[in-house]
Scaffold this motif. Structure first.
Motif, PDB file in Angstrom:
ATOM      1  N   GLY A 110     -35.052  -0.571   9.891  1.00 47.03           N
ATOM      2  CA  GLY A 110     -34.246   0.658   9.880  1.00 47.03           C
ATOM      3  C   GLY A 110     -34.555   1.624   8.760  1.00 47.03           C
ATOM      4  O   GLY A 110     -33.739   2.487   8.445  1.00 47.03           O
ATOM      5  N   LYS A 111     -35.771   1.522   8.188  1.00 46.20           N
ATOM      6  CA  LYS A 111     -36.154   2.461   7.118  1.00 46.20           C
ATOM      7  C   LYS A 111     -36.032   3.912   7.568  1.00 46.20           C
ATOM      8  O   LYS A 111     -35.485   4.745   6.868  1.00 46.20           O
ATOM      9  CB  LYS A 111     -37.620   2.276   6.710  1.00 46.20           C
ATOM     10  N   SER A 112     -36.620   4.196   8.732  1.00 42.42           N
ATOM     11  CA  SER A 112     -36.645   5.596   9.176  1.00 42.42           C
ATOM     12  C   SER A 112     -35.239   6.088   9.482  1.00 42.42           C
ATOM     13  O   SER A 112     -34.879   7.225   9.146  1.00 42.42           O
ATOM     14  CB  SER A 112     -37.550   5.744  10.398  1.00 42.42           C
ATOM     15  N   PRO A 139     -45.627   7.423  12.688  1.00 46.25           N
ATOM     16  CA  PRO A 139     -44.781   8.500  12.153  1.00 46.25           C
ATOM     17  C   PRO A 139     -43.769   8.963  13.208  1.00 46.25           C
ATOM     18  O   PRO A 139     -44.139   9.592  14.179  1.00 46.25           O
ATOM     19  CB  PRO A 139     -45.785   9.612  11.819  1.00 46.25           C
ATOM     20  N   ASN A 140     -42.509   8.625  13.016  1.00 41.66           N
ATOM     21  CA  ASN A 140     -41.526   9.000  14.040  1.00 41.66           C
ATOM     22  C   ASN A 140     -40.361   9.833  13.514  1.00 41.66           C
ATOM     23  O   ASN A 140     -39.398  10.090  14.224  1.00 41.66           O
ATOM     24  CB  ASN A 140     -40.996   7.753  14.780  1.00 41.66           C
ATOM     25  N   ILE A 141     -40.469  10.285  12.266  1.00 44.23           N
ATOM     26  CA  ILE A 141     -39.379  11.106  11.707  1.00 44.23           C
ATOM     27  C   ILE A 141     -39.168  12.410  12.501  1.00 44.23           C
ATOM     28  O   ILE A 141     -38.024  12.762  12.784  1.00 44.23           O
ATOM     29  CB  ILE A 141     -39.627  11.398  10.206  1.00 44.23           C
ATOM     30  N   ASN A 265     -29.126  -3.206   6.364  1.00 46.11           N
ATOM     31  CA  ASN A 265     -28.895  -2.557   7.663  1.00 46.11           C
ATOM     32  C   ASN A 265     -28.729  -3.640   8.721  1.00 46.11           C
ATOM     33  O   ASN A 265     -29.172  -4.766   8.538  1.00 46.11           O
ATOM     34  CB  ASN A 265     -30.079  -1.639   7.986  1.00 46.11           C
ATOM     35  N   MET A 266     -28.085  -3.271   9.815  1.00 45.76           N
ATOM     36  CA  MET A 266     -27.836  -4.195  10.929  1.00 45.76           C
ATOM     37  C   MET A 266     -27.033  -5.405  10.428  1.00 45.76           C
ATOM     38  O   MET A 266     -27.281  -6.545  10.804  1.00 45.76           O
ATOM     39  CB  MET A 266     -29.148  -4.630  11.578  1.00 45.76           C
ATOM     40  N   SER A 267     -26.087  -5.129   9.536  1.00 44.30           N
ATOM     41  CA  SER A 267     -25.327  -6.193   8.873  1.00 44.30           C
ATOM     42  C   SER A 267     -24.508  -7.019   9.855  1.00 44.30           C
ATOM     43  O   SER A 267     -24.403  -8.230   9.715  1.00 44.30           O
ATOM     44  CB  SER A 267     -24.377  -5.591   7.838  1.00 44.30           C
ATOM     45  N   GLU A 300     -23.746  -1.638   3.179  1.00 39.31           N
ATOM     46  CA  GLU A 300     -24.200  -2.253   4.422  1.00 39.31           C
ATOM     47  C   GLU A 300     -23.873  -1.331   5.595  1.00 39.31           C
ATOM     48  O   GLU A 300     -22.874  -0.625   5.577  1.00 39.31           O
ATOM     49  CB  GLU A 300     -23.577  -3.639   4.610  1.00 39.31           C
ATOM     50  N   ILE A 301     -24.770  -1.328   6.570  1.00 39.81           N
ATOM     51  CA  ILE A 301     -24.595  -0.491   7.764  1.00 39.81           C
ATOM     52  C   ILE A 301     -24.595  -1.433   8.969  1.00 39.81           C
ATOM     53  O   ILE A 301     -25.534  -2.221   9.140  1.00 39.81           O
ATOM     54  CB  ILE A 301     -25.778   0.510   7.926  1.00 39.81           C
ATOM     55  N   PRO A 302     -23.580  -1.374   9.810  1.00 39.98           N
ATOM     56  CA  PRO A 302     -23.552  -2.271  10.972  1.00 39.98           C
ATOM     57  C   PRO A 302     -24.538  -1.844  12.064  1.00 39.98           C
ATOM     58  O   PRO A 302     -25.060  -0.724  12.039  1.00 39.98           O
ATOM     59  CB  PRO A 302     -22.114  -2.152  11.470  1.00 39.98           C
ATOM     60  N   VAL A 307     -25.729   4.621  16.591  1.00 35.66           N
ATOM     61  CA  VAL A 307     -26.751   4.925  15.567  1.00 35.66           C
ATOM     62  C   VAL A 307     -28.115   5.033  16.254  1.00 35.66           C
ATOM     63  O   VAL A 307     -28.873   5.978  16.031  1.00 35.66           O
ATOM     64  CB  VAL A 307     -26.786   3.841  14.461  1.00 35.66           C
ATOM     65  N   ARG A 308     -28.396   4.073  17.127  1.00 33.16           N
ATOM     66  CA  ARG A 308     -29.673   4.087  17.857  1.00 33.16           C
ATOM     67  C   ARG A 308     -29.736   5.270  18.818  1.00 33.16           C
ATOM     68  O   ARG A 308     -30.720   6.003  18.875  1.00 33.16           O
ATOM     69  CB  ARG A 308     -29.846   2.749  18.599  1.00 33.16           C
ATOM     70  N   GLU A 309     -28.650   5.494  19.550  1.00 29.77           N
ATOM     71  CA  GLU A 309     -28.637   6.603  20.519  1.00 29.77           C
ATOM     72  C   GLU A 309     -28.863   7.935  19.826  1.00 29.77           C
ATOM     73  O   GLU A 309     -29.626   8.776  20.307  1.00 29.77           O
ATOM     74  CB  GLU A 309     -27.276   6.647  21.236  1.00 29.77           C
TER      75      GLU A 309
HETATM   76  N1  LIG Z   1     -27.677   0.391  12.161  1.00 28.99           N
HETATM   77  C1  LIG Z   1     -28.308   0.473  13.334  1.00 28.99           C
HETATM   78  N2  LIG Z   1     -27.649   0.336  14.510  1.00 28.99           N
HETATM   79  C2  LIG Z   1     -28.302   0.401  15.700  1.00 28.99           C
HETATM   80  N3  LIG Z   1     -29.612   0.637  15.828  1.00 28.99           N
HETATM   81  C3  LIG Z   1     -30.323   0.798  14.692  1.00 28.99           C
HETATM   82  C4  LIG Z   1     -29.732   0.732  13.393  1.00 28.99           C
HETATM   83  N4  LIG Z   1     -30.703   0.941  12.465  1.00 28.99           N
HETATM   84  C5  LIG Z   1     -31.846   1.121  13.159  1.00 28.99           C
HETATM   85  N5  LIG Z   1     -31.634   1.038  14.490  1.00 28.99           N
HETATM   86  C6  LIG Z   1     -32.613   1.147  15.562  1.00 28.99           C
HETATM   87  O1  LIG Z   1     -33.583   0.122  15.353  1.00 28.99           O
HETATM   88  C7  LIG Z   1     -34.895   0.592  15.637  1.00 28.99           C
HETATM   89  C8  LIG Z   1     -35.778   0.455  14.396  1.00 28.99           C
HETATM   90  O2  LIG Z   1     -35.286   1.323  13.396  1.00 28.99           O
HETATM   91  P1  LIG Z   1     -36.279   2.204  12.507  1.00 28.99           P
HETATM   92  O3  LIG Z   1     -37.329   2.824  13.319  1.00 28.99           O
HETATM   93  O4  LIG Z   1     -35.419   3.081  11.668  1.00 28.99           O
HETATM   94  O5  LIG Z   1     -36.895   1.034  11.613  1.00 28.99           O
HETATM   95  P2  LIG Z   1     -38.140   1.087  10.630  1.00 28.99           P
HETATM   96  O6  LIG Z   1     -37.867   0.085   9.552  1.00 28.99           O
HETATM   97  O7  LIG Z   1     -38.395   2.477  10.190  1.00 28.99           O
HETATM   98  O8  LIG Z   1     -39.304   0.591  11.562  1.00 28.99           O
HETATM   99  P3  LIG Z   1     -40.889   0.602  11.220  1.00 28.99           P
HETATM  100  O9  LIG Z   1     -41.083  -0.557  10.295  1.00 28.99           O
HETATM  101  O10 LIG Z   1     -41.505   0.416  12.549  1.00 28.99           O
HETATM  102  O11 LIG Z   1     -41.192   1.907  10.578  1.00 28.99           O
HETATM  103  C9  LIG Z   1     -34.724   2.020  16.110  1.00 28.99           C
HETATM  104  O12 LIG Z   1     -34.679   2.047  17.496  1.00 28.99           O
HETATM  105  C10 LIG Z   1     -33.385   2.453  15.524  1.00 28.99           C
HETATM  106  O13 LIG Z   1     -32.728   3.432  16.322  1.00 28.99           O
END
Ligand SMILES: Nc1ncnc2c1ncn2[C@@H]1O[C@H](COP(=O)(O)OP(=O)(O)OP(=O)(O)O)[C@@H](O)[C@H]1O
Ligand SMILES: [Mg+2]
Length: 351
Positions: A110-112, A139-141, A265-267, A300-302, A307-309
């Protein structure tokens, strides 16, 4: 009758609890005007995303109210963001006061998502913010922040478009082709440097930098090319993520990058039907690693469908549902990060 010296003296007795110094020494007070018993002044916070904003405002106002003869206090609150780097020099990220990198050990944690919500929350607080997508592999920002148009190119300079109050530049601006790029070390370093030198950011308080996962060449190049204000490590709670988060943390420490803290994240997952929390990936890992490594735990973020949508739709949750519990958690996290950056900047100023 009170004088402006009295006002400065009273404010010199009020300490910023995080920085441990008084408001006058921190140059947070300006435009003091005393007119009979009426005092007006401006309190400049070290960041508009100040986690202690109301506490400081109240303490400053109370201190001035307590001066004998003062009958009315009018205080304006502004901000002058402290800098962890010299923004006036060089060709790398000119005009940028603070670079905040967001990294992880494991991919997909969930970095991005964290980077986008951090950037948008800081911008919403009133700061000048950019986001730099340094993920050479995916790159998906631009997609996550809802960038619709191509960036403007003037000569070999790139003018980052502004979306949701945040200026955006991405590795994806340079490599449009769908065929995968086979990156070798020097190429990655070159690409990151290109991104660091060819974008005209203007003046920024914060540049949030979304890193590829792990401790590869892109992270190394960034840490070695730009003085980073600090790094946020994102992890999920399970053991498999924690051990490599610790490794990433150790690498950045070795490179002398200040660690702002760990965010988990995803706690847990909140059942949309019954509201019950399920700790799918185990519990408390982020807090544990922060304490073991002696760094700040930033929250922490659940795991929440919205969030995904919202990231898929290009409207981060902070904007789409600012009052939702997740948006509030992201905002608290962003304010903690801004507070930590002020502390890092202050520590540099003292040296
Ligand atoms: N707290 C959350 N709740 C629900 N979905 C989440 C949450 N955090 C991230 N996601 C979803 O999980 C997926 C991965 O998240 P994200 O792309 O931010 O991770 P990342 O660490 O940047 O991945 P990468 O290592 O590939 O760059 C995405 O589809 C995102 O929408
Ligand atoms: Mg990512």
């Amino acid at each position: 009758m009170p004088t402006s010296e009295d006002v400065m003296k009273a404010l010199s007795l009020v300490k910023d609890p995080e920085l441990g110094r008084d408001l006058v020494t921190l140059r947070m007070v300006e435009d003091v005007v005393v007119n009979g018993g009426k005092v007006t002044f401006t309190l400049n916070l070290t960041t508009p995303a100040c986690p202690l904003r109301s506490r400081l405002e109240e303490a400053a106002k109370d201190a001035v109210k307590g001066i004998p003869g003062v009958t009315e206090v009018q205080m304006k609150t502004g901000s002058v963001v402290f800098a962890t780097r010299d923004a006036s020099q060089g060709e790398v990220l000119k005009g940028v006061k603070n670079v905040i990198a967001v990294a992880s050990g494991k991919g997909g944690v969930g970095k991005s998502t964290v980077s986008v919500n951090l950037a948008v929350a800081l911008a919403a607080s009133g700061a000048k913010v950019g986001i730099l997508d340094a993920d050479v592999y995916g790159p998906n920002i631009p997609h996550m922040i809802g960038m619709k148009n191509e960036p403007e190119v003037r000569g070999n300079r790139i003018i980052p478009p502004m979306i949701h109050g945040v200026k955006v530049a991405s590795m994806g601006f340079f490599y449009k082709d769908e065929t995968p790029v086979i990156w070798r070390g020097p190429l990655v370093a070159g690409a990151v440097k290109q991104l660091l030198t060819q974008v005209d950011w203007g003046e920024l308080d914060y540049l949030v930098c979304d890193m590829p996962p792990g401790t590869g060449d892109a992270s190394l190049t960034l840490a070695q090319t730009v003085p980073l204000g600090g790094i946020v490590i994102v992890t999920t709670p399970q053991e498999a993520a924690l051990s490599i988060a610790a490794k990433a943390l150790a690498m950045f420490r070795r490179l002398d990058v200040p660690i702002l803290g760990v965010i988990e994240n995803m706690s847990y997952f909140v059942c949309p039907h019954c509201g019950e929390k399920s700790y799918i990936f185990s519990k408390g890992g982020g807090r544990k690693i922060a304490s073991e490594q002696n760094v700040e735990f930033l929250g922490e973020i659940p795991l929440v469908t919205a969030v995904r949508e919202q990231t898929d739709a290009g409207i981060p949750i902070i904007i789409a549902k600012p009052g939702s519990p997740e948006a509030i958690m992201f905002r608290d996290f962003a304010y903690k990060v801004a507070g930590m950056v002020s502390i890092m900047a202050f520590a540099k100023m003292k040296r």
